[in-house]
Design a protein around this motif. Structure first.
Motif, PDB file in Angstrom:
ATOM      1  N   THR A 165       0.847  -1.194   0.000  1.00 42.47           N
ATOM      2  CA  THR A 165       0.000   0.000   0.000  1.00 42.47           C
ATOM      3  C   THR A 165       0.882   1.243   0.000  1.00 42.47           C
ATOM      4  OG1 THR A 165      -0.134  -0.018   2.428  1.00 42.47           O
ATOM      5  CG2 THR A 165      -1.913  -1.109   1.211  1.00 42.47           C
ATOM      6  N   ILE A 166       0.358   2.299  -0.566  1.00 46.59           N
ATOM      7  CA  ILE A 166       1.132   3.525  -0.668  1.00 46.59           C
ATOM      8  C   ILE A 166       1.274   4.182   0.706  1.00 46.59           C
ATOM      9  CG2 ILE A 166      -0.946   4.833  -1.258  1.00 46.59           C
ATOM     10  CD1 ILE A 166       0.824   6.633  -2.963  1.00 46.59           C
ATOM     11  N   PRO A 167       2.470   4.523   1.134  1.00 51.06           N
ATOM     12  CA  PRO A 167       2.642   5.207   2.423  1.00 51.06           C
ATOM     13  C   PRO A 167       2.034   6.610   2.361  1.00 51.06           C
ATOM     14  CG  PRO A 167       4.721   4.266   1.634  1.00 51.06           C
ATOM     15  CD  PRO A 167       3.765   4.236   0.491  1.00 51.06           C
ATOM     16  N   HIS A 168       1.190   6.936   3.322  1.00 49.66           N
ATOM     17  CA  HIS A 168       0.529   8.243   3.294  1.00 49.66           C
ATOM     18  C   HIS A 168       1.514   9.398   3.407  1.00 49.66           C
ATOM     19  CE1 HIS A 168      -3.496   6.713   3.132  1.00 49.66           C
ATOM     20  NE2 HIS A 168      -3.386   6.047   4.277  1.00 49.66           N
ATOM     21  N   GLU A 169       2.675   9.137   3.997  1.00 44.68           N
ATOM     22  CA  GLU A 169       3.645  10.225   4.135  1.00 44.68           C
ATOM     23  C   GLU A 169       4.246  10.642   2.801  1.00 44.68           C
ATOM     24  OE1 GLU A 169       5.908   6.415   5.411  1.00 44.68           O
ATOM     25  OE2 GLU A 169       3.893   7.265   5.618  1.00 44.68           O
ATOM     26  N   ILE A 170       3.857   9.974   1.725  1.00 46.56           N
ATOM     27  CA  ILE A 170       4.290  10.433   0.405  1.00 46.56           C
ATOM     28  C   ILE A 170       3.786  11.852   0.153  1.00 46.56           C
ATOM     29  CG2 ILE A 170       2.304   9.611  -0.944  1.00 46.56           C
ATOM     30  CD1 ILE A 170       4.341   8.711  -3.092  1.00 46.56           C
ATOM     31  N   GLY A 171       2.730  12.247   0.881  1.00 42.36           N
ATOM     32  CA  GLY A 171       2.225  13.608   0.759  1.00 42.36           C
ATOM     33  C   GLY A 171       3.270  14.661   1.068  1.00 42.36           C
ATOM     34  N   VAL A 172       4.272  14.300   1.877  1.00 41.28           N
ATOM     35  CA  VAL A 172       5.374  15.217   2.177  1.00 41.28           C
ATOM     36  C   VAL A 172       6.099  15.604   0.890  1.00 41.28           C
ATOM     37  CG1 VAL A 172       7.621  15.395   3.331  1.00 41.28           C
ATOM     38  CG2 VAL A 172       5.674  14.351   4.521  1.00 41.28           C
ATOM     39  N   ALA A 173       6.181  14.664  -0.049  1.00 44.16           N
ATOM     40  CA  ALA A 173       6.896  14.892  -1.306  1.00 44.16           C
ATOM     41  C   ALA A 173       6.004  15.446  -2.402  1.00 44.16           C
ATOM     42  CB  ALA A 173       7.535  13.587  -1.784  1.00 44.16           C
ATOM     43  N   LEU A 174       4.731  15.664  -2.113  1.00 47.13           N
ATOM     44  CA  LEU A 174       3.786  16.072  -3.152  1.00 47.13           C
ATOM     45  C   LEU A 174       3.308  17.510  -3.013  1.00 47.13           C
ATOM     46  CD1 LEU A 174       1.637  12.809  -3.448  1.00 47.13           C
ATOM     47  CD2 LEU A 174       3.697  13.465  -4.716  1.00 47.13           C
ATOM     48  N   GLY A 175       3.957  18.276  -2.161  1.00 44.47           N
ATOM     49  CA  GLY A 175       3.654  19.701  -2.096  1.00 44.47           C
ATOM     50  C   GLY A 175       2.514  20.097  -1.190  1.00 44.47           C
TER      51      GLY A 175
END
Length: 234
Positions: A165-175
């Motif tokens: 599953t996609i780690p939600h903290e990827i939002g840190v890298a998405l602006g």
């Protein structure tokens, strides 16, 4: 005075979509400066293969908020069969565009014929990571310090592959604002204040400002592509 731009962009072989956008002169002037690095690409595009034209236009449109605005990164999912490309071709195409347009990328995961990858600006991501609280990134999410942009993306990829599953903290890298990312994850004691393309847990005004900037970039990309004869971003 506001200008109205009406244009057509191909949606499929049999359909056309007419899209109308209204921009202030200030937004147009600002974006015109941002567009300069892409004019050489635009001029040479007519001599490229149909596949290269379609791929380039797709990347340009879907990563426009990173290329033309302040967004840190964009998570994209490309249908390999629909585009008619292999994973190796996608990687080669991204490497070519990265050299021309000045971005970084990582292939993340391929599943059910969809290749997922991230396009990002390393300096922007590094600045965000340096402002992220250790109590969240280190103590709760167990990322190793010092945080570095490239290694953070690599760790995200490994966690995604490991857990499926996609780690939600990827939002840190998405602006997205850090308060919005960590509030959504339940890692900060914040309540949801509303929605502006994503759930807002921090400053609504700042989240709305970013959302408008990201949307404006996509609109400008559509206008730019509409001026290239025969090129479709669908």
């Amino acid at each position: 005075m506001r200008r109205v731009h009406v244009f057509r962009i191909a949606h499929s072989q049999h359909k056309k979509i007419i899209i109308r956008f209204i921009f202030t002169g200030m937004v147009l002037e600002q974006t015109e400066a941002n567009m300069r690095p892409f004019h050489d690409w635009k001029a040479a595009l007519a001599g490229a293969s149909d596949l290269e034209q379609r791929f380039d236009a797709w990347v340009f449109l879907n990563a426009s908020s990173v290329l033309l605005s302040e967004k840190t990164g964009e998570l994209l999912s490309l249908d390999l069969e629909e585009m008619g490309m292999s994973v190796a071709q996608v990687e080669a195409g991204l490497a070519r565009l990265a050299a021309q347009w000045g971005f970084d990328f990582r292939l993340l995961i391929e599943s059910n014929g969809l290749q997922k990858f991230i396009i990002f600006q390393t300096e922007r991501l590094q600045a965000v990571l340096e402002s992220a609280p250790y109590c969240v990134m280190g103590a709760q999410l167990n990322y190793h310090y010092p945080l570095r942009a490239g290694s953070f993306i690599d760790e995200l990829r490994e966690r995604w592959r490991l857990h499926g599953t996609i780690p939600h903290e990827i939002g840190v890298a998405l602006g997205y604002p850090l308060d919005d990312v960590f509030g959504y994850m339940g890692l900060l004691p914040l309540s949801c204040k509303g929605v502006c393309g994503w759930q807002v847990y921090g400053c609504m005004k700042e989240s709305q400002r970013r959302s408008c900037a990201f949307n404006n970039a996509r609109c400008q990309a559509l206008i730019f592509l509409s001026q290239i004869a025969g090129v479709s971003a669908s």
